[in-house]
Design an enzyme around this catalytic site. Structure first.
Site: not given
Ligand code: PLP
Length: 425
Positions: A383, A245, A219, A142, A222
């Site tokens: 993203c 999430k 990260d 992302h 998900q």
């Molecule tokens: C894999 C991953 N990392 C980071 C993020 C960013 O998360 P947040 O917008 O809650 O900071 C997302 C959001 O879709 C994501 O799917």
């Protein structure tokens, strides 16, 4: 009056995934959209919140809301206790051990920015990242786990290397082996790719990078709702996730990791609550976790996030994982039968989402036609634009599943996509 602030996770599972009893816990799902019952399949973006979490938020806001740490009055102490109890619950939820510390942030994005900036911001003498060092970021990430590293590389003079996926979007350990060097300082990787559903062999990749002396960053945004890895059992220095999430509130998240790794981070939120001593000309920062939590934190968010963690334990992580994997398998099977539809990462089994493109039909048009039938999906680059470019794709349509989704909803999704593709032909 003091609210109960449990620091332990929930008792054994009582709510079956996909059951009417579980769905009844989620007011959001009880709605009719364009004349059809809402089929909420945008869980990779944000999940719905159960009553239990709303109750926890309301109880805090109605009875304990006060600023933490600085007050001698009772409410301030209750609020402090709630906040620290939430920290203890989440520490347990991620399978952390005594060597780990947990910091509240506003979400995965802030956590990852704090890491990338914090590793560089100490100045050339102290920083973990220096000119000529190498940062490896997987090509599945992302933007939140790519842009902060691009910036850290620019600022520090480090070199950004991409662990590129193959044509199906898979990462390979041999490719990481080839990229690792004595200058590798960081590996940043996802536990689950939000654009394709790919589940990389992150345990092995983290292990290799750690053996090479790199700091490892995972990260887990998900994975949080159904497959949070046990931190003490993986070679991960720092792990990030978001509350929204995993059925928690928006605007709250976590950065958790080895104390030694968190201590390397230069705080980015300077101000109240993160200092031990302040002089006109300097300051000594407080110990972790306060050191990285400057300013008034989102206390209600932390309380709600802990309630969400308890909710997940109550349903049972293994049960949720089995359920969402089955829904994804059903969706893959159904969508792949529609002429002109290509499912991304069709090989992935440990996934809660399905991303697809149609020869005929732009994802935004497909998404709009699905919405007209009460089905909420996400369309676009998710993203993860460099990944979609690498796979030779533009935007895609993504349906993502949570504990409350049902096989009937997947059937509706498949039928609605077949109809949309027919209309757009
Ligand atoms: C894999 C991953 N990392 C980071 C993020 C960013 O998360 P947040 O917008 O809650 O900071 C997302 C959001 O879709 C994501 O799917």
């Amino acid at each position: 009056m003091r609210l109960e602030s449990p620091t332990t996770l929930a008792p054994p599972p009582t709510l079956a995934p996909g059951s009417a009893t579980l769905r009844a816990q989620f007011p959001l799902l009880q709605q009719v959209i364009h004349g059809a019952p809402l089929a909420y399949l945008d869980n990779a973006a944000t999940t719905a919140m159960p009553l239990e979490v709303m109750d926890a938020l309301q109880a805090f806001e109605t009875r304990h809301r006060a600023n933490i740490h600085r007050g001698v009055h009772s409410l301030s102490q209750y609020a402090t206790d709630d906040y620290e109890a939430a920290r203890a619950t989440l520490h347990q939820f991620v399978g952390a051990s005594a060597e780990h510390e947990l910091v509240f942030t506003s979400g995965t994005t802030e956590s990852l920015n704090l890491v990338a900036q914090g590793l560089w911001a100490g100045g050339p003498d102290q920083a973990w990242l220096r000119a000529g060092d190498e940062i490896i970021v997987s090509g599945l990430e992302h933007h939140a786990n790519l842009l902060p590293w691009q910036q850290a590389a620019r600022q520090s003079g480090a070199v950004l290397r991409i662990l590129r996926p193959d044509a199906q979007g898979r990462l390979h350990v041999a490719d990481l082996q080839a990229l690792l060097s004595p200058r590798t300082r960081v590996l940043a990787l996802t536990a689950s790719a939000n654009a394709t559903g790919e589940r990389p062999p992150f345990e092995e990749l983290l292990r290799m990078a750690a053996q090479a002396g790199a700091l490892t960053v995972l990260d887990a945004a998900q994975a949080a709702a159904y497959a949070m890895p046990a931190l003490a059992h993986i070679d991960c220095d720092l792990l990030a996730f978001s509350g929204h999430k995993m059925h928690g509130p928006m605007g709250i998240g976590v950065l958790v990791g080895r104390r030694s790794a968190l201590e390397r981070l230069e705080p980015l939120r300077l101000g109240g609550d993160m200092v031990a001593q302040v002089r006109w000309d300097g300051a000594d920062y407080a110990e972790l976790p306060a050191r990285l939590e400057g300013g008034t934190p989102n206390v209600a968010g932390a309380v709600g996030l802990a309630a969400a963690a308890r909710f997940i334990e109550q349903v049972g992580r293994d049960a949720i994982a089995a359920h969402v994997h089955a829904l994804r398998a059903q969706a893959v099977q159904g969508l792949a039968r529609i002429p002109g539809v290509r499912v991304l990462a069709a090989h992935a089994t440990q996934s809660a989402l399905v991303s697809f493109v149609a020869e005929q039909g732009h994802p935004h048009d497909i998404g709009t036609l699905l919405d007209a039938r009460g089905i909420a999906v996400r369309t676009g680059h998710h993203c993860a634009q460099p990944l979609m470019d690498h796979l030779g794709l533009g935007p895609s349509t993504r349906a993502s599943f949570a504990a409350y989704n049902t096989s009937d909803e997947v059937e509706r999704l498949v039928a609605a996509v077949a109809h949309a593709v027919e209309v757009l032909r």
